[in-house]
Design an enzyme around this catalytic site. Structure first.
Site, mmCIF file in Angstrom:
data_model
loop_
_atom_site.group_PDB
_atom_site.id
_atom_site.type_symbol
_atom_site.label_atom_id
_atom_site.label_comp_id
_atom_site.label_asym_id
_atom_site.label_seq_id
_atom_site.Cartn_x
_atom_site.Cartn_y
_atom_site.Cartn_z
ATOM 1 C CG ASP A 73 -48.393 -86.977 -1.451
ATOM 2 O OD1 ASP A 73 -49.227 -87.425 -0.632
ATOM 3 O OD2 ASP A 73 -48.027 -87.614 -2.448
ATOM 4 C CE1 TYR B 37 -56.784 -85.841 1.387
ATOM 5 C CE2 TYR B 37 -57.330 -83.510 1.125
ATOM 6 C CZ TYR B 37 -57.222 -84.643 1.920
ATOM 7 O OH TYR B 37 -57.547 -84.573 3.245
ATOM 8 C CG PHE C 299 -54.429 -83.293 6.298
ATOM 9 C CD1 PHE C 299 -54.424 -84.651 6.004
ATOM 10 C CD2 PHE C 299 -53.359 -82.764 7.001
ATOM 11 C CE1 PHE C 299 -53.360 -85.453 6.402
ATOM 12 C CE2 PHE C 299 -52.299 -83.554 7.405
ATOM 13 C CZ PHE C 299 -52.291 -84.905 7.101
ATOM 14 C CG HIS D 170 -50.819 -89.922 7.196
ATOM 15 N ND1 HIS D 170 -52.076 -90.091 6.647
ATOM 16 C CD2 HIS D 170 -50.261 -88.869 6.553
ATOM 17 C CE1 HIS D 170 -52.264 -89.176 5.704
ATOM 18 N NE2 HIS D 170 -51.175 -88.425 5.632
#
Length: 252
Positions: A95, A97, A108, A216
């Protein structure tokens, strides 16, 4: 042919008024003309008219009315920069930031000049390790998106300081539809799934595509076995596969 009308229920999502000082997140969207590549519109209209789309609209509207600050300002930016026929690779995250000014609708990525979040530092670190220090020190990944890399999260909004707060609220139905559209559109593609949330979206994907999975890139999991992100070599693997398909590699 005239464009299909967007269901009235979804208008709540766009007409909601943010409290003073809150991020301008959803109120700038036009329900009759989402800021996306035109080829994505049929998918979005199907989503908006679905029970999941209506549920998401009601949820976000309620959270905004309660004073929640929702990021990013343009949740569908990835679909604006990259149409389905242009996509060569997909990077799936979790999801956006959850800090002010960070999320920009690309998984990202952060705006030019902003301090790199830990996950993004690990992504660029692995890119450098894998390819020999070829990446630029900017966290703005629009340079990837403009080459046909779709930077997509599984949930496309989040509340300030509350990671995962909009997970399971309906976005996953849309991102699943987007993935299926890509799987059935044009040439085969590279899918990079980083983390369990992203990997769950790729279940049953046709074998004509290249699927690369790792933990991740968060510091909590980037080096954890059995599939550490650091050392995964996804960037070079993607380029080797694209070249084997007679296509141009990506300038990471």
């Amino acid at each position: 042919m005239p464009r299909a009308a967007v269901p009235p229920v979804s208008r709540d999502l766009f007409d909601a008024v943010q409290p003073p000082g809150a991020a301008r997140s959803l109120q700038a969207w036009d329900p009759g003309g989402w800021p996306v590549d035109e080829a994505w519109r049929p998918v979005l209209e199907r989503f908006l008219s679905s029970p999941e789309g209506e549920r998401l609209a009601q949820f976000v509207s309620a959270r905004l009315a309660a004073g929640a600050v929702v990021f990013p300002p343009q949740p569908l930016r990835a679909l604006q920069l990259c149409g389905p026929e242009q996509v060569r690779a997909v990077i799936l995250g979790q999801d956006p930031y959850h800090g002010p000014g960070q999320a920009q609708g690309l998984a990202f990525s952060v705006p030019e000049g902003l301090r790199l979040p830990p996950s993004l530092r690990n992504i660029l670190r692995e890119c450098d390790r894998d390819l020999g220090s070829v990446s630029v020190p900017s966290g703005d990944l629009q340079r990837w998106a403009r080459q046909g890399v779709l930077l997509l999260n599984t949930a496309l909004t989040v509340e300030q300081g509350r990671p995962g707060s909009h997970a399971g609220k309906g976005w996953e139905a849309l991102t699943h539809m987007l993935i299926r559209t890509l799987a059935e559109t044009g040439q085969s593609k590279v899918f990079m799934a980083w983390g369990a949330h992203a990997q769950a979206l790729l279940t049953g994907l046709p074998g004509t595509h290249l699927v690369l999975c790792a933990h991740h890139p968060s510091p909590l999991s980037a080096s954890r076995p059995p599939s550490p992100f650091i050392g995964c070599g996804h960037f070079s693997a993607a380029n080797r596969w694209l070249v084997s398909q007679g296509r141009e590699p990506i300038t990471w």
